[in-house]
Write a protein that holds these residues in place. Structure first.
Motif, short mmCIF file in Angstrom:
data_model
loop_
_atom_site.label_atom_id
_atom_site.label_comp_id
_atom_site.label_asym_id
_atom_site.label_seq_id
_atom_site.Cartn_x
_atom_site.Cartn_y
_atom_site.Cartn_z
N HIS A 3 69.76 93.81 -61.81
CA HIS A 3 71.11 94.01 -62.33
C HIS A 3 71.47 95.49 -62.37
O HIS A 3 70.64 96.33 -62.68
CB HIS A 3 71.22 93.43 -63.74
N VAL A 4 72.73 95.80 -62.07
CA VAL A 4 73.23 97.17 -62.15
C VAL A 4 73.93 97.33 -63.50
O VAL A 4 74.70 96.46 -63.93
CB VAL A 4 74.22 97.47 -61.00
N ARG A 5 73.65 98.43 -64.15
CA ARG A 5 74.30 98.73 -65.42
C ARG A 5 74.78 100.17 -65.40
O ARG A 5 74.31 101.01 -64.63
CB ARG A 5 73.32 98.55 -66.60
N TYR A 6 75.74 100.47 -66.27
CA TYR A 6 76.35 101.80 -66.36
C TYR A 6 76.28 102.26 -67.81
O TYR A 6 76.64 101.52 -68.72
CB TYR A 6 77.81 101.75 -65.91
N ASP A 7 75.83 103.50 -67.99
CA ASP A 7 75.80 104.09 -69.32
C ASP A 7 77.23 104.53 -69.65
O ASP A 7 77.84 105.27 -68.86
CB ASP A 7 74.85 105.28 -69.32
N PRO A 8 77.79 104.12 -70.79
CA PRO A 8 79.16 104.51 -71.12
C PRO A 8 79.37 106.02 -71.14
O PRO A 8 80.44 106.50 -70.75
CB PRO A 8 79.37 103.91 -72.52
N ALA A 9 78.37 106.79 -71.54
CA ALA A 9 78.50 108.25 -71.55
C ALA A 9 78.65 108.78 -70.12
O ALA A 9 79.43 109.71 -69.87
CB ALA A 9 77.30 108.89 -72.24
N ASP A 10 77.93 108.18 -69.16
CA ASP A 10 78.05 108.59 -67.76
C ASP A 10 79.42 108.23 -67.20
O ASP A 10 80.00 108.98 -66.41
CB ASP A 10 76.96 107.94 -66.90
N VAL A 11 79.94 107.08 -67.62
CA VAL A 11 81.27 106.66 -67.15
C VAL A 11 82.33 107.63 -67.69
O VAL A 11 83.21 108.07 -66.96
CB VAL A 11 81.58 105.21 -67.57
N ARG A 12 82.20 107.98 -68.96
CA ARG A 12 83.16 108.93 -69.54
C ARG A 12 83.07 110.28 -68.82
O ARG A 12 84.09 110.88 -68.50
CB ARG A 12 82.92 109.12 -71.03
N ALA A 13 81.87 110.76 -68.54
CA ALA A 13 81.70 112.03 -67.83
C ALA A 13 82.31 111.95 -66.44
O ALA A 13 82.94 112.92 -65.97
CB ALA A 13 80.22 112.39 -67.75
N TYR A 14 82.17 110.81 -65.78
CA TYR A 14 82.76 110.62 -64.45
C TYR A 14 84.29 110.72 -64.54
O TYR A 14 84.92 111.37 -63.71
CB TYR A 14 82.35 109.25 -63.89
N VAL A 15 84.87 110.09 -65.55
CA VAL A 15 86.33 110.13 -65.71
C VAL A 15 86.79 111.57 -65.95
O VAL A 15 87.77 112.03 -65.35
CB VAL A 15 86.78 109.19 -66.85
N VAL A 16 86.09 112.28 -66.81
CA VAL A 16 86.45 113.68 -67.09
C VAL A 16 86.37 114.50 -65.81
O VAL A 16 87.27 115.30 -65.51
CB VAL A 16 85.54 114.26 -68.20
N GLN A 17 85.32 114.31 -65.04
CA GLN A 17 85.13 115.02 -63.77
C GLN A 17 86.27 114.71 -62.79
O GLN A 17 86.81 115.62 -62.16
CB GLN A 17 83.80 114.65 -63.15
N GLN A 18 86.65 113.44 -62.69
CA GLN A 18 87.72 113.06 -61.79
C GLN A 18 89.05 113.64 -62.22
O GLN A 18 89.84 114.09 -61.38
CB GLN A 18 87.82 111.52 -61.70
N ARG A 19 89.30 113.65 -63.51
CA ARG A 19 90.56 114.21 -64.01
C ARG A 19 90.62 115.70 -63.75
O ARG A 19 91.67 116.24 -63.40
CB ARG A 19 90.72 113.89 -65.49
N GLN A 20 89.49 116.39 -63.93
CA GLN A 20 89.46 117.81 -63.67
C GLN A 20 89.67 118.11 -62.20
O GLN A 20 90.42 119.02 -61.83
CB GLN A 20 88.12 118.41 -64.14
N ALA A 21 89.02 117.34 -61.33
CA ALA A 21 89.18 117.52 -59.89
C ALA A 21 90.63 117.28 -59.48
O ALA A 21 91.17 118.00 -58.63
CB ALA A 21 88.24 116.59 -59.13
N ASP A 22 91.26 116.29 -60.09
CA ASP A 22 92.66 115.99 -59.79
C ASP A 22 93.56 117.13 -60.25
O ASP A 22 94.49 117.53 -59.55
CB ASP A 22 93.06 114.67 -60.45
N ALA A 23 93.27 117.68 -61.44
CA ALA A 23 94.07 118.79 -61.96
C ALA A 23 93.90 120.04 -61.10
O ALA A 23 94.85 120.78 -60.86
CB ALA A 23 93.68 119.08 -63.41
N ASP A 24 92.68 120.27 -60.62
CA ASP A 24 92.42 121.43 -59.77
C ASP A 24 93.12 121.31 -58.42
O ASP A 24 93.53 122.32 -57.84
CB ASP A 24 90.91 121.61 -59.54
N ALA A 25 93.27 120.08 -57.92
CA ALA A 25 93.91 119.85 -56.62
C ALA A 25 95.43 119.98 -56.71
O ALA A 25 96.10 120.23 -55.71
CB ALA A 25 93.54 118.47 -56.09
N ALA A 26 95.97 119.82 -57.91
CA ALA A 26 97.43 119.86 -58.08
C ALA A 26 97.98 121.25 -58.09
O ALA A 26 97.45 122.25 -58.09
CB ALA A 26 97.81 119.16 -59.39
#
Length: 81
Positions: free
Chosen positions: A58-81
């Motif tokens: 089974h594949v599982r995801y740590d909620p803290a890792d998911v939150r860090a991924y979202v923060v990283q994606q939002r930052q990358a999006d803001a940097d690209a804008a």
């Protein structure tokens, strides 16, 4: 005497509020990001989505890792804008 059933929380709340006290499933991730389950599996295969790990078969995801991924994606999006 019957035991009360646990309350199921909306996995999308993870991105808005407190982290759940359990590891997330691919279905939870698909629900959170409102994408097809197959997309979650493709992200894992291509290593482009939130990092997951295996527990047996089974594949599982740590909620803290998911939150860090979202923060990283939002930052990358803001940097690209």
């Amino acid at each position: 005497m019957s035991r009360p059933r646990p309350v199921q929380t909306d996995p999308r709340a993870t991105l808005r509020g407190d982290l759940p006290d359990r590891y997330l499933t691919p279905v939870d991730i698909a629900t959170m990001f409102e994408v097809p389950l197959e997309t979650v599996y493709q992200w894992r295969k291509k290593r482009t989505g939130p990092p997951g790990f295996r527990v047996g078969k089974h594949v599982r995801y740590d909620p803290a890792d998911v939150r860090a991924y979202v923060v990283q994606q939002r930052q990358a999006d803001a940097d690209a804008a």
